[in-house]
Write a protein that holds these residues in place. Structure first.
Motif, PDB file in Angstrom:
ATOM      1  N   CYS A  28      17.334  -3.861 -23.909  1.00 56.05           N
ATOM      2  CA  CYS A  28      15.958  -3.681 -24.376  1.00 56.05           C
ATOM      3  C   CYS A  28      15.705  -2.184 -24.541  1.00 56.05           C
ATOM      4  O   CYS A  28      15.701  -1.423 -23.578  1.00 56.05           O
ATOM      5  CB  CYS A  28      14.977  -4.290 -23.380  1.00 56.05           C
ATOM      6  N   PHE A  29      15.514  -1.768 -25.768  1.00 58.41           N
ATOM      7  CA  PHE A  29      15.295  -0.364 -26.098  1.00 58.41           C
ATOM      8  C   PHE A  29      13.820  -0.011 -25.942  1.00 58.41           C
ATOM      9  O   PHE A  29      12.937  -0.796 -26.288  1.00 58.41           O
ATOM     10  CB  PHE A  29      15.744  -0.082 -27.533  1.00 58.41           C
ATOM     11  N   GLY A  30      13.570   1.180 -25.405  1.00 59.31           N
ATOM     12  CA  GLY A  30      12.210   1.688 -25.311  1.00 59.31           C
ATOM     13  C   GLY A  30      11.484   1.353 -24.018  1.00 59.31           C
ATOM     14  O   GLY A  30      10.286   1.581 -23.925  1.00 59.31           O
ATOM     15  N   ILE A  31      12.182   0.842 -23.006  1.00 58.44           N
ATOM     16  CA  ILE A  31      11.499   0.511 -21.749  1.00 58.44           C
ATOM     17  C   ILE A  31      11.965   1.365 -20.570  1.00 58.44           C
ATOM     18  O   ILE A  31      11.439   1.240 -19.472  1.00 58.44           O
ATOM     19  CB  ILE A  31      11.629  -0.982 -21.386  1.00 58.44           C
ATOM     20  N   ASP A  90       7.262  -8.362 -23.645  1.00 62.47           N
ATOM     21  CA  ASP A  90       6.017  -8.078 -22.925  1.00 62.47           C
ATOM     22  C   ASP A  90       5.786  -6.585 -22.728  1.00 62.47           C
ATOM     23  O   ASP A  90       4.647  -6.125 -22.719  1.00 62.47           O
ATOM     24  CB  ASP A  90       6.015  -8.761 -21.555  1.00 62.47           C
ATOM     25  N   MET A  91       6.861  -5.823 -22.561  1.00 65.25           N
ATOM     26  CA  MET A  91       6.743  -4.383 -22.334  1.00 65.25           C
ATOM     27  C   MET A  91       6.695  -3.590 -23.637  1.00 65.25           C
ATOM     28  O   MET A  91       6.610  -2.361 -23.615  1.00 65.25           O
ATOM     29  CB  MET A  91       7.906  -3.895 -21.464  1.00 65.25           C
ATOM     30  N   GLY A  92       6.787  -4.268 -24.773  1.00 61.50           N
ATOM     31  CA  GLY A  92       6.744  -3.575 -26.055  1.00 61.50           C
ATOM     32  C   GLY A  92       8.082  -3.011 -26.487  1.00 61.50           C
ATOM     33  O   GLY A  92       8.150  -2.232 -27.429  1.00 61.50           O
ATOM     34  N   GLY A  93       9.158  -3.397 -25.797  1.00 56.69           N
ATOM     35  CA  GLY A  93      10.490  -2.950 -26.164  1.00 56.69           C
ATOM     36  C   GLY A  93      11.037  -3.752 -27.326  1.00 56.69           C
ATOM     37  O   GLY A  93      10.407  -4.690 -27.806  1.00 56.69           O
ATOM     38  N   GLN A  94      12.213  -3.368 -27.778  1.00 50.86           N
ATOM     39  CA  GLN A  94      12.872  -4.061 -28.883  1.00 50.86           C
ATOM     40  C   GLN A  94      14.345  -4.251 -28.560  1.00 50.86           C
ATOM     41  O   GLN A  94      14.926  -3.459 -27.817  1.00 50.86           O
ATOM     42  CB  GLN A  94      12.741  -3.248 -30.172  1.00 50.86           C
TER      43      GLN A  94
END
Length: 97
Positions: A37-40, A80-84
């Motif tokens: 998960c990228f961006g978390i 849920d965390m807005g990751g991708q």
């Protein structure tokens, strides 16, 4: 060492090994349900190399929630965390903002 003590020592060692092995199974099963998960990841808390190739190890990110850095999470947690599940430019606005 007499044979009774030797037998008990071997039995205890085997029981310990079997016990330790059984605790690894849930971890492996849980890891199988996770995605990159990228961006978390907060700075210094990434799980491995980044998209840009500027480092190849865990814990080397320098920017909170960078879209090129990843951590393992379930697909639901990631969303849920807005990751991708694919690297992206910039930072995760949901967590950084």
């Amino acid at each position: 060492m007499n044979s009774t003590i030797k037998t008990l020592t071997v039995a205890a060692a085997l029981a310990g090994a079997v016990g330790m092995a059984s605790t690894l199974v849930p971890s492996d099963a849980a890891a199988a349900d996770k995605v990159k998960c990228f961006g978390i990841a907060k700075a210094g808390q990434n799980d491995c190399a980044n998209k840009a190739g500027t480092h190849s190890c865990a814990g080397q990110s320098t920017v909170d929630y960078d879209g090129g850095e990843w951590k393992l999470a379930t697909a639901a947690e990631c969303k849920d965390m807005g990751g991708q599940e694919a690297a992206f430019d910039g930072v995760n606005k949901k967590l950084s903002g």
